[in-house]
Scaffold this motif. Structure first.
Motif, PDB file in Angstrom:
ATOM      1  N   THR A   1     -10.276  11.152   2.236  1.00 11.87           N
ATOM      2  CA  THR A   1      -9.730  10.048   1.448  1.00 11.87           C
ATOM      3  C   THR A   1      -9.577  10.527   0.010  1.00 11.87           C
ATOM      4  O   THR A   1     -10.311  11.428  -0.432  1.00 11.87           O
TER       5      THR A   1
ATOM      6  N   VAL B   1     -10.921   6.173  -3.163  1.00 15.86           N
ATOM      7  CA  VAL B   1      -9.928   5.175  -3.565  1.00 15.86           C
ATOM      8  C   VAL B   1      -8.791   5.214  -2.547  1.00 15.86           C
ATOM      9  O   VAL B   1      -8.686   6.132  -1.737  1.00 15.86           O
ATOM     10  N   SER B   2      -7.921   4.212  -2.606  1.00 15.46           N
ATOM     11  CA  SER B   2      -6.760   4.177  -1.722  1.00 15.46           C
ATOM     12  C   SER B   2      -5.706   5.169  -2.200  1.00 15.46           C
ATOM     13  O   SER B   2      -5.741   5.646  -3.348  1.00 15.46           O
ATOM     14  N   TRP B   3      -4.756   5.455  -1.326  1.00 15.46           N
ATOM     15  CA  TRP B   3      -3.649   6.316  -1.740  1.00 15.46           C
ATOM     16  C   TRP B   3      -2.841   5.667  -2.864  1.00 15.46           C
ATOM     17  O   TRP B   3      -2.352   6.357  -3.763  1.00 15.46           O
ATOM     18  N   THR B   4      -2.717   4.346  -2.837  1.00 11.56           N
ATOM     19  CA  THR B   4      -1.997   3.663  -3.915  1.00 11.56           C
ATOM     20  C   THR B   4      -2.687   3.913  -5.249  1.00 11.56           C
ATOM     21  O   THR B   4      -2.045   4.282  -6.245  1.00 11.56           O
TER      22      THR B   4
ATOM     23  N   HIS C   1      -0.089   9.680   9.824  1.00  9.00           N
ATOM     24  CA  HIS C   1       0.211  10.029   8.436  1.00  9.00           C
ATOM     25  C   HIS C   1       1.410  10.964   8.302  1.00  9.00           C
ATOM     26  O   HIS C   1       1.334  11.981   7.627  1.00  9.00           O
TER      27      HIS C   1
ATOM     28  N   SER D   1       0.823  -1.199   0.000  1.00  8.89           N
ATOM     29  CA  SER D   1       0.000   0.000   0.000  1.00  8.89           C
ATOM     30  C   SER D   1       0.860   1.253   0.000  1.00  8.89           C
ATOM     31  O   SER D   1       2.051   1.215   0.334  1.00  8.89           O
TER      32      SER D   1
ATOM     33  N   GLN E   1      -7.621   9.847   6.087  1.00  6.54           N
ATOM     34  CA  GLN E   1      -6.360   9.570   5.418  1.00  6.54           C
ATOM     35  C   GLN E   1      -5.689  10.834   4.881  1.00  6.54           C
ATOM     36  O   GLN E   1      -4.741  10.743   4.099  1.00  6.54           O
TER      37      GLN E   1
END
Length: 741
Positions: free
Chosen positions: A103, A116-119, A31, A2, A512
């Motif tokens: 996010t 969505v994810s940070w990736t 973070h 990730s 996030q």
């Protein structure tokens, strides 16, 4: 793996000190910044410079169980001396807003923004911009940054984009507020150097405010004026009777955009009565004799005719400037946001130079900055100028920066960026296809707003990095990156008087969301250029890099030994050289001004007289559009596009919720417009509705709307200063009518 895992690995390999790294590994929710400043205890008070305007007030933030619960003012800080404005008192409130971006959001095939994810966000970011560069060339991607993030983040963004990602074109939203002042100072003094200290507000005998309303825009600066014990004359030059004008000893209600003719007339009169400092002029300036020849066509009579003022008013102002007392000139957006703003600013600089009113207490030609870190942006954002005020075109400058940063000189572009308006034009022309907005709300604040909305459709990829998912710009983005805001990260701001002050992390970013600094680190990793920035491991590490970059420049801050120095000294004004610090018996002055020795930053050490004949207003009134629309700040409780101030219940109660327009009673009677009725204001670019406020503060033939409402820039015209490229927000032609008539 990730994105957060990647970030952890980066931190383990390169990172901060061992204690903070351990916190990060144990507490992923932090973070990249930890829960508290390293120096803070769970129950403590920390000092932090406010993140609204460029006054740079220091606030005491009180922590309880590791959480910011309240704030008070810092009585010992040399800027605000224990005072704060409404925005400062409510500085913590916007952090808890329900519309925080928590996010990453990516626009899907259905046209909706989805979490969505940070990736995934980083993959989309890199793929989107790299594909555009591959297809259309490196110049097809640009970024627009801000005067709102800390200096270390500005430097990281500009360096990452230009040295790491190959993006040549990037500008800041300081182009909208301070480019004119910066350009005027560079041309006249040889460097972007506001010369004053806030102490000058208290030590001036004659304060002349031009297109400035510090009562509203900079309340703490106005409080410094009110502390003046010299029984000063306070002159306000402004078409509108602002709150500052009401408190002044004289208000000169000039016709819009006639101030350049006014100052040339005043200068001509000073020459004619020998009220100039010939010794100072001879020793410290150049171009004076050419200026005198230019002034042959100007006089107090021409000034009165051009401005609509009585001759007696103009004559009295001339006598005050010629009095031999301490005279200071102050300006903000009424000057900067003009199609001839650079020459207008220089007309005041010329008056200060010819009367010797510079470099001494209570004097100066003094630009009051707008945003909290516009001065940081002007020096270190690495946008249209190379780090520290250098030039991209200069091979020696490029090599110096490359050596300091330990990177190949070929990474540094050999040409400057397009300016903000030119970037928009390039998008319209189809040559820029990708745009990255960082902590700025272009879809509200840019001039002639309908055009920008149309131009946005020509972008293949728009990324917005912001605290909130609800801004006008975020709503039309393809990718939204959630950022931490003021109070959720560490760094420094540089205020109007060149004071570098520390801002502190006192709260944890939600969800996030990451500090912009760590978003840039994450991008550098995914883009594949992280090795170039291995030393850029923390905000303080970057601050130390900036001190090295400043060596030998007018803004030299090599005498500052990290954040601890700033804490101990109550902020430090540049310049502060290492050699100065090492002098025996050295004691840092709390208030310092430039040019006390009469030496300026041009190669010959002299300031330049620069001048040019006034030009007609780009959009004068006519039968179809008989009113001049003026724009500006509405109240001390509003800030720019209201992205943050609208989050405070307290602040919202202190200003009108809905857009309004101020109309002179004579015009209202002629148009049958009643107080609080709905009216339509139309320009050549569009029309909007607003509530009518009937006030004699605006002259007949003029109307005023605050800049904070999203509809205002549907009316403003695309006119720009040719030297600073700053938009001319302040005057365009409109018509007004009663909706129900």
């Amino acid at each position: 793996m990730s994105a957060l895992d990647i970030l952890k690995d980066q931190l383990r390999m390169r990172a901060f000190d061992g204690v903070l790294t351990e916190r990060l590994v144990q507490d992923p929710a932090a973070h990249g910044l930890g829960r508290l400043p390293q120096s803070a205890k769970p129950d403590a008070t920390v000092h932090s410079v406010c993140g609204y305007c460029a006054t740079g007030c220091s606030l005491k933030v009180h922590l309880q169980a590791g959480r910011a619960v309240n704030l008070s003012t810092h009585s010992d800080y040399p800027v605000n001396l224990g005072m704060a404005c409404p925005k400062g008192w409510e500085a913590l409130t916007p952090l808890a807003a329900s519309d925080r971006a928590t996010t990453p959001l990516l626009r899907g095939r259905d046209g909706e923004l989805e979490p969505v994810s940070w990736t995934a966000a980083m993959e989309a970011f890199c793929a989107g911009f790299k594909d555009i560069q591959k297809q259309h060339g490196a110049d097809a991607v640009a970024f627009l940054s801000t005067g709102q993030i800390v200096t270390e983040e500005m430097a990281f963004l500009g360096s990452l984009a230009k040295f790491g990602m190959g993006i040549v074109h990037g500008d800041g939203n300081t182009r909208q507020c301070m480019a004119t002042a910066a350009t005027a100072y560079k041309q006249s003094f040889g460097y972007d150097a506001p010369p004053y200290s806030y102490q000058d507000f208290e030590e001036s005998d004659v304060l002349i405010f031009v297109g400035a309303n510090p009562c509203i825009a900079h309340p703490i600066m106005w409080q410094r004026v009110m502390r003046n014990q010299r029984d000063p004359e306070i002159i306000v030059i402004d078409p509108r009777k602002t709150e500052t004008a009401m408190a002044a000893t004289q208000h000169l209600a000039i016709q819009p955009k006639s101030d350049l003719a006014l100052f040339y007339g005043l200068a001509a009169h000073l020459v004619s009565i020998d009220a100039v400092d010939l010794d100072f002029i001879a020793a410290h300036t150049e171009g004076y004799h050419d200026f005198v020849e230019f002034l042959a066509d100007y006089s107090l009579e021409t000034a009165a005719a051009a401005t609509g003022l009585d001759y007696a008013q103009v004559s009295r102002l001339a006598r005050l400037i010629a009095s031999g007392k301490r005279v200071s000139f102050w300006w903000t957006m009424g000057v900067n946001q003009s199609y001839e703003g650079t020459r207008l600013a220089q007309s005041m600089i010329n008056l200060a130079l010819m009367t010797g009113n510079i470099g001494k207490p209570g004097t100066g030609a003094n630009s009051i900055t707008g945003q909290c870190n516009a001065m940081g942006s002007r020096l270190f954002s690495n946008t249209t100028g190379l780090l520290g005020g250098r030039g991209f075109e200069c091979a020696e400058d490029r090599q110096t920066v490359a050596d300091i940063l330990d990177m190949p000189v070929e990474r540094i572009p050999d040409r400057p960026s397009l300016a903000y308006n030119e970037i928009i034009d390039a998008i319209d022309a189809g040559t820029i296809k990708g745009l990255w907005l960082v902590a700025t709300n272009t879809a509200h604040s840019w001039i002639n707003q309908k055009r920008f909305r149309r131009v946005r459709e020509k972008l293949d990829f728009l990324v917005v990095q912001d605290m909130y998912h609800s801004t006008e710009s975020a709503e039309i983005a393809d990718l939204v990156l959630p950022a931490a805001g003021w109070g959720e990260k560490e760094g420094v701001f540089i205020n109007s008087e060149r004071r570098i002050g520390r801002t502190r992390k006192v709260s944890q970013a939600p969800g996030q969301a990451l500090a912009d600094f760590h978003i840039f680190r994450l991008i550098a990793h995914h883009w594949g250029c992280a090795e170039l920035f291995k030393e850029w491991s923390s905000p303080e590490a970057v601050f130390r890099i900036l001190t090295r970059l400043s060596h030998g420049l007018p803004c030299d801050i090599t005498g500052i030994d990290g954040y601890a120095d700033l804490e101990r000294e109550g902020g430090i004004q540049w310049p502060f050289k290492k050699t100065e610090r090492e002098q025996p018996g050295h004691e840092l002055k709390a208030q310092r001004r430039l040019f006390e020795d009469g030496k300026f930053y041009h190669a010959n050490g002299r300031a330049k007289f620069i001048f040019e004949a006034p030009r007609p207003m780009p959009e004068p009134v006519n039968a179809d559009y008989p009113f001049i629309l003026l724009t500006g700040r509405g109240t001390s409780s509003q800030w720019h596009t209201q992205t943050r101030t609208s989050k405070s219940d307290v602040l919202r109660k202190l200003y009108p919720k809905n857009p309004y327009v101020e109309i002179n009673p004579e015009d209202a009677t002629a148009l049958n417009i009643k107080p609080n009725s709905k009216v339509c204001i139309r320009s050549r670019r569009g029309e909007v509705e607003a509530t009518a406020v009937i006030l004699a503060s605006v002259q007949p033939g003029q109307v005023f709307m605050p800049m904070h409402y999203r509809i205002t820039n549907h009316l403003t015209a695309s006119a720009f200063d040719p030297y600073s490229k700053q938009p001319s927000y302040k005057a365009c032609a409109v018509t007004v009518h009663n909706i129900h008539s």
